[in-house]
Motif scaffolding. Sequence first.
Motif, PDB file in Angstrom:
ATOM      1  N   ASP A 172      50.719  40.955  13.666  1.00  0.00           N
ATOM      2  CA  ASP A 172      49.534  40.573  13.079  1.00  0.00           C
ATOM      3  C   ASP A 172      49.871  39.359  12.589  1.00  0.00           C
ATOM      4  OD1 ASP A 172      49.009  43.472  12.613  1.00  0.00           O
ATOM      5  OD2 ASP A 172      49.907  43.558  10.997  1.00  0.00           O
ATOM      6  N   ALA A 173      50.825  38.555  13.142  1.00  0.00           N
ATOM      7  CA  ALA A 173      50.809  37.123  12.709  1.00  0.00           C
ATOM      8  C   ALA A 173      50.130  36.499  13.430  1.00  0.00           C
ATOM      9  CB  ALA A 173      52.403  36.991  12.457  1.00  0.00           C
ATOM     10  N   PHE A 174      49.591  36.797  14.649  1.00  0.00           N
ATOM     11  CA  PHE A 174      48.866  35.791  15.482  1.00  0.00           C
ATOM     12  C   PHE A 174      47.219  35.667  14.292  1.00  0.00           C
ATOM     13  CE2 PHE A 174      52.264  35.445  17.932  1.00  0.00           C
ATOM     14  CZ  PHE A 174      52.430  34.348  18.079  1.00  0.00           C
ATOM     15  N   VAL A 175      46.855  36.943  14.835  1.00  0.00           N
ATOM     16  CA  VAL A 175      45.408  37.571  15.059  1.00  0.00           C
ATOM     17  C   VAL A 175      45.896  37.603  13.168  1.00  0.00           C
ATOM     18  CG1 VAL A 175      43.715  39.373  14.702  1.00  0.00           C
ATOM     19  CG2 VAL A 175      45.632  39.487  16.550  1.00  0.00           C
ATOM     20  N   ALA A 176      45.748  37.104  12.393  1.00  0.00           N
ATOM     21  CA  ALA A 176      45.770  37.294  11.231  1.00  0.00           C
ATOM     22  C   ALA A 176      44.960  35.484  11.097  1.00  0.00           C
ATOM     23  CB  ALA A 176      46.575  36.983  10.108  1.00  0.00           C
ATOM     24  N   THR A 177      45.611  34.526  11.963  1.00  0.00           N
ATOM     25  CA  THR A 177      44.866  33.311  11.724  1.00  0.00           C
ATOM     26  C   THR A 177      43.982  33.348  12.566  1.00  0.00           C
ATOM     27  OG1 THR A 177      46.926  32.183  12.647  1.00  0.00           O
ATOM     28  CG2 THR A 177      47.058  32.022  10.571  1.00  0.00           C
ATOM     29  N   ASP A 178      44.215  33.735  13.843  1.00  0.00           N
ATOM     30  CA  ASP A 178      42.858  33.363  14.610  1.00  0.00           C
ATOM     31  C   ASP A 178      42.432  34.741  15.499  1.00  0.00           C
ATOM     32  OD1 ASP A 178      41.805  32.650  17.186  1.00  0.00           O
ATOM     33  OD2 ASP A 178      43.596  32.400  18.679  1.00  0.00           O
TER      34      ASP A 178
END
Length: 246
Positions: A172-178
Amino acid sequence: MAMPAQGVILPDWPAPANVRACVTTRQLPGHSLPPFERCNLGGRSGDAPDAVAANRASLPGLLGLPSAPLWLRQVHGVDVLDADAGGRSRDADASVTRKPGTVLAVLTADCLPVLFCSADGDAIAAAHAGWRGLAAGVLEATLARLDVGRVHAWIGPAIGARSYEVGTEVRDAFVATDAGADACFVETRPGHWSCDLAALARRRLARAGVESVHGGGFDTFADPRFYSYRRERDTGRFASLVWIAP
């Protein structure tokens, strides 16, 4: 550059001839006893402080370094030390320099080390990117502090996707911004994914405008040459080093 026949990895990147770099392994001669055997360079790993100090002190002679490495107190953040400014805290996860002879260093044992140099060889940087730092933007912060045009980047040894299972919070930490970062995760079981740190780093570097990205392909968990926190817990740290030849 004088190097031992075994015990170091040399980056495969198109750096200018005056930019030198290497990665240590546990095969280098050293003073640490099991489970930190041989050349542990991590001062907060639980190893005997005298052994770590002796290992660090031996590196200039072993590797032909022009000076002792600049060791950081890594905190999984995004702060970048300007090694040329002097007088600042070493609580940082990356450093930059334009001064020949200054040896930048990051310590890892599964996290991602990334080395940088300007295409003209006038500036270099080294960054430590665990998943938290990578998601928070440590590579982008390093590039901003490096502040040059064309950049070469080299992704060093880190835990490989097949060995690195993570939970929802990491994905989620990565997919939230990309949203495209989803391609770097493969579901292994409900709520868990394999995570390709090197692929995530390549995405972030590409988005930051870095076209010349090299390295990757190592797996510290599977390769006994490297320390791996996930494999052993009580383990040492190896160093990724970069410098401009004086």
